[in-house]
Design a protein around this motif. Structure first.
Motif, PDB file in Angstrom:
ATOM      1  N   GLU A 173       5.869  -2.043  16.391  1.00 19.29           N
ATOM      2  CA  GLU A 173       4.466  -1.711  16.632  1.00 19.29           C
ATOM      3  C   GLU A 173       3.524  -2.560  15.791  1.00 19.29           C
ATOM      4  OE1 GLU A 173       3.946   2.407  15.862  1.00 19.29           O
ATOM      5  OE2 GLU A 173       5.304   3.081  17.458  1.00 19.29           O
ATOM      6  N   ALA A 174       3.999  -3.023  14.642  1.00 14.29           N
ATOM      7  CA  ALA A 174       3.146  -3.787  13.726  1.00 14.29           C
ATOM      8  C   ALA A 174       4.039  -4.631  12.828  1.00 14.29           C
ATOM      9  CB  ALA A 174       2.275  -2.848  12.893  1.00 14.29           C
ATOM     10  N   ALA A 175       3.412  -5.572  12.106  1.00 12.47           N
ATOM     11  CA  ALA A 175       4.185  -6.470  11.249  1.00 12.47           C
ATOM     12  C   ALA A 175       3.315  -7.010  10.122  1.00 12.47           C
ATOM     13  CB  ALA A 175       4.743  -7.634  12.068  1.00 12.47           C
ATOM     14  N   THR A 176       3.955  -7.410   9.047  1.00 10.07           N
ATOM     15  CA  THR A 176       3.280  -8.073   7.944  1.00 10.07           C
ATOM     16  C   THR A 176       4.272  -9.023   7.272  1.00 10.07           C
ATOM     17  OG1 THR A 176       1.849  -7.740   6.022  1.00 10.07           O
ATOM     18  CG2 THR A 176       3.785  -6.337   6.176  1.00 10.07           C
ATOM     19  N   VAL A 177       3.757  -9.870   6.371  1.00  9.33           N
ATOM     20  CA  VAL A 177       4.581 -10.936   5.776  1.00  9.33           C
ATOM     21  C   VAL A 177       4.328 -11.007   4.284  1.00  9.33           C
ATOM     22  CG1 VAL A 177       5.173 -13.389   5.855  1.00  9.33           C
ATOM     23  CG2 VAL A 177       4.344 -12.249   7.919  1.00  9.33           C
TER      24      VAL A 177
ATOM     25  N   GLY B 139       7.733  -2.758  12.006  1.00 10.27           N
ATOM     26  CA  GLY B 139       8.052  -1.350  12.201  1.00 10.27           C
ATOM     27  C   GLY B 139       6.896  -0.549  12.764  1.00 10.27           C
ATOM     28  N   LYS B 140       6.897   0.737  12.432  1.00  7.43           N
ATOM     29  CA  LYS B 140       5.875   1.653  12.921  1.00  7.43           C
ATOM     30  C   LYS B 140       4.504   1.286  12.330  1.00  7.43           C
ATOM     31  CE  LYS B 140       8.300   4.704  15.363  1.00  7.43           C
ATOM     32  NZ  LYS B 140       9.581   4.012  15.469  1.00  7.43           N
TER      33      LYS B 140
ATOM     34  N   ILE C   5       3.357   0.376   8.461  1.00  7.40           N
ATOM     35  CA  ILE C   5       2.960  -1.005   8.165  1.00  7.40           C
ATOM     36  C   ILE C   5       1.528  -1.046   7.640  1.00  7.40           C
ATOM     37  CG2 ILE C   5       2.616  -3.313   9.108  1.00  7.40           C
ATOM     38  CD1 ILE C   5       5.549  -2.503   8.882  1.00  7.40           C
ATOM     39  N   ASP C   6       0.651  -0.215   8.187  1.00  2.90           N
ATOM     40  CA  ASP C   6      -0.730  -0.165   7.699  1.00  2.90           C
ATOM     41  C   ASP C   6      -0.769   0.273   6.233  1.00  2.90           C
ATOM     42  OD1 ASP C   6      -1.727  -1.022  10.100  1.00  2.90           O
ATOM     43  OD2 ASP C   6      -2.344   0.974  10.799  1.00  2.90           O
ATOM     44  N   ARG C   7       0.061   1.241   5.872  1.00  2.00           N
ATOM     45  CA  ARG C   7       0.134   1.680   4.467  1.00  2.00           C
ATOM     46  C   ARG C   7       0.644   0.546   3.584  1.00  2.00           C
ATOM     47  NH1 ARG C   7       3.813   6.743   3.926  1.00  2.00           N
ATOM     48  NH2 ARG C   7       3.418   6.245   1.720  1.00  2.00           N
TER      49      ARG C   7
END
Length: 468
Positions: free
Chosen positions: A142-146, A304-305, A309-311
């Protein structure tokens, strides 16, 4: 040659006006040249009292100053030929980036770019958004970050999800990665308490169930990427652990280590966990590396969710662990290759080297055999030998890939010292050649040798030096 033993050293100013030294200022600048003159003179003054010491001539001083300047201007990071047999060699830089990734990173370093600027709204943007959409597309998340590597990714996830709380993990998955860096150490750094369940070789669903309590923040699975247990073993699948976690309203965190965006078995390689499959099995957060099986730059990818990911993105550590613009650009260039899967073999060096046909490597070995034999001379016996390559960097640890090598054995009795000397001479070439010593031979595995002409061009230097 050196001249008289007690000749006074010329002054710094006089040496600076030597014709050979003056010309160095055009290349290195006057201040660097003056520093080099002083350093060379200081070195000679320290040796004056040595028995048999001879003062240098003006020409010798000029040459020594030039050598020092050249050494100090030469980068320590150099290109090498990786003939170790380990494709993703941690000490040799792991992944070789694709041309598209290199060009994209070069643009980001050379030009102004929209790193944190939204071209649609004209306002401030987020750098992660440059690759988030394509990571969502490729993984089904649903979302991602690096962040800057996978260890940082695990640290950030645990610090966000389980700060001052407990995470349940099978004892058989308490892996140690390179540099004695261990999963329990990462957990302590995140101020997370590890709850071990099961035994080294066997863990059951009930072990997870019994360990869950009021302080439990998450269940966790860690892919055993750099070792394998066989025999009387039992592991609980991600699907089953996810069900247990969700029944207790807990997230499942999965650290895949290397991670892969494609099914490697389709390319004739052993099966490795695919990120999309891990997400589909119910994992809420998955972490994996960018510079291993994915074939990109060093980075830690977190997918992930969206709520989790926002947190993670809002955690204070995120800024400290973020990637630079060249890395982000290289990662985007790499990920774009996965949108054209039919061309992956041509575009990604990692996949190309891992799947290189054995017949091609054998033909290369046959071409190089007479050239290397001639360069080393009669003191060495060189043969074409079947060997086994490996993926490296903790990926597919027990799997081997058939390859071909040139094996160099000394004809003299002093095998150990001769092999060390030859390995050193190969490392001293303009493009150092890194092989491995095994079975009383220097083994040059040719799986990763693609620039055949550059390798051949420097063999004459071995012949000129002599090899023993």
């Amino acid at each position: 040659m050196a001249t008289q033993p007690t000749r006074p050293f010329p002054s710094v100013d006089r040496i600076a006006h030597f014709a050979a030294v003056e010309s160095l200022c055009e290349t290195y600048g006057r201040s660097a040249v003056i520093d080099a003159i002083r350093a060379v003179l200081d070195a000679h003054r320290e040796r004056v009292s040595e028995p048999g010491y001879l003062s240098p001539s003006d020409n010798e001083l000029s040459l020594q100053i030039a050598d020092r300047l050249q050494q100090r201007a030469t980068p320590r990071l150099r290109r090498v030929f990786n003939l170790t047999g380990t494709v993703l060699h941690t000490n040799l830089g792991r992944t070789q980036l694709s041309s598209r990734a290199i060009e994209h990173a070069s643009m980001a370093m050379r030009e102004a770019c929209n790193l944190e600027f939204d071209l649609d709204t004209g306002g401030r943007g987020e750098r992660d958004s440059l690759v988030e959409d394509i990571l969502i597309e490729l993984t089904g998340a649903e979302a991602a970050t690096v962040v800057n590597n996978n260890a940082a990714a695990v640290l950030l996830v645990l610090a966000t999800v389980a700060h001052k709380r407990e995470v349940v993990l099978s004892r058989g998955e308490l892996v140690e990665i390179g540099g004695a860096f261990r999963i329990p150490d990462v957990m302590r750094s995140a101020n997370t308490r590890l709850i071990e369940v099961g035994t080294t070789n066997r863990t059951h669903p009930a072990d997870y169930e019994r360990a869950i309590g009021p302080k439990t923040a998450a269940l966790m699975k860690v892919h055993m990427s750099n070792y394998k247990i066989s025999g009387f073993v039992a592991h609980v699948s991600e699907l089953r652990v996810a069900r247990i976690a969700h029944e207790h309203q807990l997230p499942l965190i999965v650290d895949l280590g290397a991670g892969s965006l494609i099914d490697l078995a389709a390319y004739g390689l052993p099966k490795e966990p695919v990120v999309r499959e891990t997400i589909a099995s119910g994992a809420d957060v998955v972490t994996f590396s960018g510079d291993k099986l994915l074939g990109g730059p060093q980075a830690g990818l977190i997918v992930g969710k969206k709520a989790l990911i926002d947190r993670i993105k809002r955690h204070p550590l995120k800024r400290a662990l973020r990637v630079s613009k060249p890395v982000l650009a290289a990662l985007e260039g790499t990920l774009l290759a996965y949108r054209t899967p039919d061309l992956l073999l041509q575009e990604l060096p990692t996949l190309r080297l891992l799947t290189r046909p054995l017949s091609d490597i054998e033909a290369l070995a046959d071409r190089l055999l007479p050239l290397v034999s001639a360069a080393l001379g009669a003191q060495w016996q060189v043969n074409v030998t079947p060997v086994s390559s490996q993926v490296g960097s903790g990926s597919l640890p027990v799997e081997i890939i058939p390859s071909m090598a040139l094996t160099c054995r000394p004809t003299s009795a002093k095998v150990g010292s001769a092999l060390k000397h030859l390995a050193t001479e190969f490392r001293r070439l303009p493009v150092p050649v890194i092989g491995r010593i095994a079975n009383d031979a220097l083994v040059l595995d040719l799986r990763c040798l693609e620039d055949e002409h550059a390798f051949i061009a420097q063999l004459e230097r071995l012949a000129a030096k002599g090899s023993s």
